[in-house]
Design a protein around this motif. Sequence first.
Motif, PDB file in Angstrom:
ATOM      1  N   PHE A  50       0.869  -1.252  -0.129  1.00 60.64           N
ATOM      2  CA  PHE A  50       0.052   0.015   0.030  1.00 60.64           C
ATOM      3  C   PHE A  50       0.839   1.413   0.111  1.00 60.64           C
ATOM      4  CE2 PHE A  50      -2.160  -3.291   2.464  1.00 60.64           C
ATOM      5  CZ  PHE A  50      -3.353  -3.560   1.574  1.00 60.64           C
ATOM      6  N   ASP A  51       0.457   2.397  -0.515  1.00 59.59           N
ATOM      7  CA  ASP A  51       0.979   3.616  -0.586  1.00 59.59           C
ATOM      8  C   ASP A  51      -0.004   4.639   0.207  1.00 59.59           C
ATOM      9  OD1 ASP A  51       3.015   2.625  -2.113  1.00 59.59           O
ATOM     10  OD2 ASP A  51       2.192   2.952  -3.950  1.00 59.59           O
ATOM     11  N   LYS A  52       0.657   5.913   0.296  1.00 58.24           N
ATOM     12  CA  LYS A  52      -0.374   6.911   0.891  1.00 58.24           C
ATOM     13  C   LYS A  52      -0.995   7.189  -0.264  1.00 58.24           C
ATOM     14  CE  LYS A  52       2.079   9.072   4.808  1.00 58.24           C
ATOM     15  NZ  LYS A  52       2.432  10.490   5.212  1.00 58.24           N
ATOM     16  N   GLY A  53      -2.462   8.139  -0.019  1.00 53.32           N
ATOM     17  CA  GLY A  53      -3.148   8.282  -1.017  1.00 53.32           C
ATOM     18  C   GLY A  53      -4.315   7.148  -1.360  1.00 53.32           C
ATOM     19  N   LEU A  54      -4.794   6.979  -2.665  1.00 55.16           N
ATOM     20  CA  LEU A  54      -5.636   5.910  -2.973  1.00 55.16           C
ATOM     21  C   LEU A  54      -5.052   4.605  -3.366  1.00 55.16           C
ATOM     22  CD1 LEU A  54      -8.514   5.368  -3.634  1.00 55.16           C
ATOM     23  CD2 LEU A  54      -8.290   6.028  -5.802  1.00 55.16           C
ATOM     24  N   ASN A  55      -5.536   3.456  -2.947  1.00 53.34           N
ATOM     25  CA  ASN A  55      -4.980   2.279  -3.047  1.00 53.34           C
ATOM     26  C   ASN A  55      -6.208   1.411  -3.377  1.00 53.34           C
ATOM     27  OD1 ASN A  55      -2.128   1.982  -1.821  1.00 53.34           O
ATOM     28  ND2 ASN A  55      -3.300   3.195  -0.649  1.00 53.34           N
ATOM     29  N   VAL A  56      -6.392   0.797  -4.325  1.00 53.94           N
ATOM     30  CA  VAL A  56      -7.595   0.018  -4.825  1.00 53.94           C
ATOM     31  C   VAL A  56      -6.996  -1.502  -5.184  1.00 53.94           C
ATOM     32  CG1 VAL A  56      -9.270  -0.278  -6.511  1.00 53.94           C
ATOM     33  CG2 VAL A  56      -8.758   1.689  -5.954  1.00 53.94           C
ATOM     34  N   VAL A  57      -7.546  -2.388  -4.525  1.00 57.02           N
ATOM     35  CA  VAL A  57      -7.626  -3.970  -4.729  1.00 57.02           C
ATOM     36  C   VAL A  57      -9.032  -4.118  -5.320  1.00 57.02           C
ATOM     37  CG1 VAL A  57      -7.259  -6.136  -3.619  1.00 57.02           C
ATOM     38  CG2 VAL A  57      -5.965  -4.088  -2.652  1.00 57.02           C
ATOM     39  N   ALA A  58      -9.068  -4.588  -6.736  1.00 56.71           N
ATOM     40  CA  ALA A  58     -10.551  -4.848  -7.302  1.00 56.71           C
ATOM     41  C   ALA A  58     -10.231  -6.147  -8.318  1.00 56.71           C
ATOM     42  CB  ALA A  58     -10.805  -3.670  -8.211  1.00 56.71           C
ATOM     43  N   GLY A  59     -11.150  -6.619  -8.504  1.00 60.94           N
ATOM     44  CA  GLY A  59     -11.419  -7.756  -9.475  1.00 60.94           C
ATOM     45  C   GLY A  59     -12.621  -8.531  -9.218  1.00 60.94           C
ATOM     46  N   ALA A  60     -12.356  -9.957  -9.513  1.00 59.65           N
ATOM     47  CA  ALA A  60     -13.381 -10.991  -9.625  1.00 59.65           C
ATOM     48  C   ALA A  60     -13.925 -11.232  -7.978  1.00 59.65           C
ATOM     49  CB  ALA A  60     -12.913 -12.291 -10.046  1.00 59.65           C
ATOM     50  N   SER A  61     -15.086 -11.691  -7.830  1.00 60.70           N
ATOM     51  CA  SER A  61     -15.285 -12.215  -6.687  1.00 60.70           C
ATOM     52  C   SER A  61     -14.703 -13.449  -6.113  1.00 60.70           C
ATOM     53  CB  SER A  61     -17.030 -12.502  -6.498  1.00 60.70           C
ATOM     54  OG  SER A  61     -17.673 -11.307  -7.016  1.00 60.70           O
ATOM     55  N   VAL A  99     -21.308   7.386 -11.289  1.00 60.16           N
ATOM     56  CA  VAL A  99     -20.699   7.729  -9.792  1.00 60.16           C
ATOM     57  C   VAL A  99     -19.526   6.933  -9.510  1.00 60.16           C
ATOM     58  CG1 VAL A  99     -21.475   7.110  -7.533  1.00 60.16           C
ATOM     59  CG2 VAL A  99     -23.152   7.851  -8.755  1.00 60.16           C
ATOM     60  N   LYS A 100     -19.534   5.595 -10.150  1.00 58.54           N
ATOM     61  CA  LYS A 100     -18.252   4.787  -9.930  1.00 58.54           C
ATOM     62  C   LYS A 100     -16.887   5.500 -10.327  1.00 58.54           C
ATOM     63  CE  LYS A 100     -21.018   0.717 -10.243  1.00 58.54           C
ATOM     64  NZ  LYS A 100     -21.351  -0.485 -10.898  1.00 58.54           N
ATOM     65  N   ARG A 101     -17.116   6.222 -11.748  1.00 57.54           N
ATOM     66  CA  ARG A 101     -15.906   6.571 -12.253  1.00 57.54           C
ATOM     67  C   ARG A 101     -15.592   8.010 -11.374  1.00 57.54           C
ATOM     68  NH1 ARG A 101     -18.027   7.837 -16.598  1.00 57.54           N
ATOM     69  NH2 ARG A 101     -18.539  10.096 -16.278  1.00 57.54           N
ATOM     70  N   SER A 102     -16.543   8.795 -11.152  1.00 54.67           N
ATOM     71  CA  SER A 102     -16.410  10.226 -10.354  1.00 54.67           C
ATOM     72  C   SER A 102     -15.716   9.626  -8.852  1.00 54.67           C
ATOM     73  CB  SER A 102     -17.622  10.804 -10.097  1.00 54.67           C
ATOM     74  OG  SER A 102     -18.129  11.133 -11.388  1.00 54.67           O
ATOM     75  N   PHE A 103     -16.098   8.796  -8.165  1.00 59.29           N
ATOM     76  CA  PHE A 103     -15.645   8.184  -7.150  1.00 59.29           C
ATOM     77  C   PHE A 103     -13.978   7.942  -6.969  1.00 59.29           C
ATOM     78  CE2 PHE A 103     -14.687   4.632  -4.281  1.00 59.29           C
ATOM     79  CZ  PHE A 103     -15.195   4.916  -2.949  1.00 59.29           C
ATOM     80  N   PHE A 104     -13.763   7.224  -7.992  1.00 60.84           N
ATOM     81  CA  PHE A 104     -12.224   6.814  -8.304  1.00 60.84           C
ATOM     82  C   PHE A 104     -11.333   8.150  -8.556  1.00 60.84           C
ATOM     83  CE2 PHE A 104     -13.839   2.229  -9.033  1.00 60.84           C
ATOM     84  CZ  PHE A 104     -13.209   1.893  -7.883  1.00 60.84           C
ATOM     85  N   GLU A 105     -11.999   8.786  -9.469  1.00 61.25           N
ATOM     86  CA  GLU A 105     -11.277  10.076  -9.854  1.00 61.25           C
ATOM     87  C   GLU A 105     -11.110  11.246  -8.764  1.00 61.25           C
ATOM     88  OE1 GLU A 105     -13.637  11.559 -13.286  1.00 61.25           O
ATOM     89  OE2 GLU A 105     -12.793  10.283 -14.525  1.00 61.25           O
ATOM     90  N   ASN A 106     -12.092  11.163  -7.866  1.00 58.96           N
ATOM     91  CA  ASN A 106     -12.089  12.368  -6.779  1.00 58.96           C
ATOM     92  C   ASN A 106     -10.999  11.659  -5.658  1.00 58.96           C
ATOM     93  OD1 ASN A 106     -13.691  12.675  -3.953  1.00 58.96           O
ATOM     94  ND2 ASN A 106     -13.130  14.519  -5.133  1.00 58.96           N
ATOM     95  N   LEU A 107     -11.130  10.400  -5.522  1.00 58.25           N
ATOM     96  CA  LEU A 107     -10.537   9.805  -4.324  1.00 58.25           C
ATOM     97  C   LEU A 107      -8.941   9.798  -4.777  1.00 58.25           C
ATOM     98  CD1 LEU A 107     -12.434   7.150  -2.811  1.00 58.25           C
ATOM     99  CD2 LEU A 107     -12.157   9.629  -2.015  1.00 58.25           C
ATOM    100  N   VAL A 143     -15.299  -3.705  -8.463  1.00 57.20           N
ATOM    101  CA  VAL A 143     -15.384  -2.664  -9.228  1.00 57.20           C
ATOM    102  C   VAL A 143     -13.995  -2.351  -9.905  1.00 57.20           C
ATOM    103  CG1 VAL A 143     -16.138  -0.383 -10.163  1.00 57.20           C
ATOM    104  CG2 VAL A 143     -17.877  -2.029  -8.937  1.00 57.20           C
ATOM    105  N   VAL A 144     -13.746  -2.333 -11.094  1.00 56.96           N
ATOM    106  CA  VAL A 144     -12.401  -1.944 -11.618  1.00 56.96           C
ATOM    107  C   VAL A 144     -12.279  -0.537 -11.842  1.00 56.96           C
ATOM    108  CG1 VAL A 144     -10.618  -2.415 -13.269  1.00 56.96           C
ATOM    109  CG2 VAL A 144     -11.961  -4.136 -12.393  1.00 56.96           C
ATOM    110  N   PRO A 145     -11.350   0.362 -11.411  1.00 53.30           N
ATOM    111  CA  PRO A 145     -11.275   1.790 -11.653  1.00 53.30           C
ATOM    112  C   PRO A 145     -11.039   1.900 -12.989  1.00 53.30           C
ATOM    113  CG  PRO A 145      -9.265   1.142 -10.493  1.00 53.30           C
ATOM    114  CD  PRO A 145     -10.285  -0.372 -10.382  1.00 53.30           C
ATOM    115  N   PRO A 146     -11.543   2.974 -13.711  1.00 49.19           N
ATOM    116  CA  PRO A 146     -11.415   3.578 -14.851  1.00 49.19           C
ATOM    117  C   PRO A 146      -9.790   3.725 -15.331  1.00 49.19           C
ATOM    118  CG  PRO A 146     -12.734   4.933 -14.096  1.00 49.19           C
ATOM    119  CD  PRO A 146     -12.173   4.025 -12.888  1.00 49.19           C
TER     120      PRO A 146
END
Length: 621
Positions: free
Chosen positions: A25-36, A569-577, A592-595
């Motif tokens: 992990f880093d500072k700022g936004l971290n995303v762990v995404a993918g299949a269930s 909302v999903k796209r704006s969520f990731f872009e903002n964070l 959900v995978v970030p754009p």
Amino acid sequence: MINYGFNLKKLVVRGEGKKDAILTFDKGLNVVAGASDTGKSFAFECINYVLGARDIPSKPNEANGYDMVFLEIENNGNKQISTLQRSLNEMEKSKIYHIFSDIDNIRNGNTEILSSKHNAKNSISKLLLDLCNCKYENVLSSASKGKTRSFSFRDFVHLTMLNETKVVGKNSPVYTSDSKKDPSRTSEATAFHTLIRGNDYKKSNITENPEIARAKLRGQIEELYTLCDTLRQEISDSMQYTHGKNYDDVNYSINHLKAIVEEKKKIIAVEEKIYQTLKNECCALSEKKERIEENAKKFNLLKKNYNSDIERLEFIEEAHCYTDQLVSIKCPICHSSNEFYNDMVLADKSVYYIALEKEKKKLSMQLSDLQDTINDFYNDIIILDKEIESKQSEIAASEQRMTTELAPIVTKTLDELKHLFDIKEFFIKINNNRERLESLNKRINDLNDKISTPKTSGNVTEIEQLPMKLLEALCDNIQNLLSEWNFEKLNVKFDLYKNDVIVGDKEKSSFGKGARAVINTAFIIAAMQYCLNRNLPHPTFIIVDSPLTTYKEKDKKQGEINEEVIDNVKRSFFENLSKINNDCQIIIFDNVVPPKSVSNINYHHFTGNDDIDRTGFIPKN
């Protein structure tokens, strides 16, 4: 620059003979995404466990054989890196090891043993509270008895980590459960008050005069009556729109119209396919016609050349006829006769005319064949014109069906659906207001019982309410986040009774799961921003499991809307964070995978497929 709190650097789960399961992990936004079912929730629970949670994380099958969790953290103040280690075995879970080293060099680092219980002399809770520069001591655990307990790091965790169950909860993120009978609700509420107010809870007992106590109770009853009157008025106003209608009938009509829309959409899709096929066929016919017309032009040019050749031969033949009629004369110079030449000409004349005739015949035959071919071309063009005209008629008919028959039905049905959804909203509002009215009336009865009780004096524990100015600042943060995420530009207010927010005059419980997840996520991120902006104690990180995953209930309960999180909302969520201040850290676990357009993000993608990149948190052994 924040000089307190800590951020997560690396999570490692180990087992003998097993490959390390690692997340960085880093500072700022971290995303762990993918299949269930790829270990995202297990990783979330491992972090929570190392930070002092009571229960051992439930292991997925692929994690069998893993028995130790390591969490590398960095002090935001002095930048010192250390590692927390805890066993996944039931007999050893009470001890947490604090190693003054990064994970890769733990054998060389000094170690202290910490207890998972806050009240122990050396505990994980006290260590982490020190890192957060937190000096809070007490929270109220029972208002009726005036009991208090120690403030612990777990009071922070409730407002910094949302698991996949809590993130969609109807209840406030302040509380760990939805049960109003949960005895821990008082301590959780006062811990939240402490976090926002920035002051430790102080127990205060006062002895009240019976008349003053009754006056206070009457004042509370008066306020409750006012609220009840407002709710009754709202119910009355809403019932104007539901008069003569039944909720189940409206719901049935909505489902029926949805089915019609879906059916018409399928018909339109088929019609669009037919329309496109006709367009393609018409285009192919036009192209074929153009090719034939081009060939006809070339053959007409060749025909012109053949006619020119025949005319040339006829001219030559005619010229010879004229020369044959010329009178034979002697040479003016030598006076000799040209009889020898004339003899030669006469000898070859018959052959010459035969050759001319054959050449003319040959050209005439070629010209005839050429004309037949040209005629065939023109016949083909006539046939193609008719076919093109027929296709164009079919295309026009298809367009007519879509624009005048199908599209208006869909538009009209959608308008009817919108009207029914509006009516359904009023039914839901009526139902929610009636529930609140019932709760308020029960509260009024309880207060009236207290007034009628002979003894109304005694030691009373006061719970100081949060100033509205502070709550308005928190609500502004939440409203700004929801607006940035394109959720909806709705006003956000705070419900002191529920310690939760009201979004656009609508209680959170009346939103669907997907929308509640977004609101709850905004709540805890806004609370972190609130604390950091005021230099109040906070761990400076947020971890959320599945804030954007869309939920669809098989059986909807009456009064609950099934709202999905839309793509915008999903796209704006990731872009903002992704633009979040690097003084803090946000970790998102989600399907959900970030754009791809989102930059400045530490991203881990779990494919769920052994043949494609990283399968999941637990590596393939």
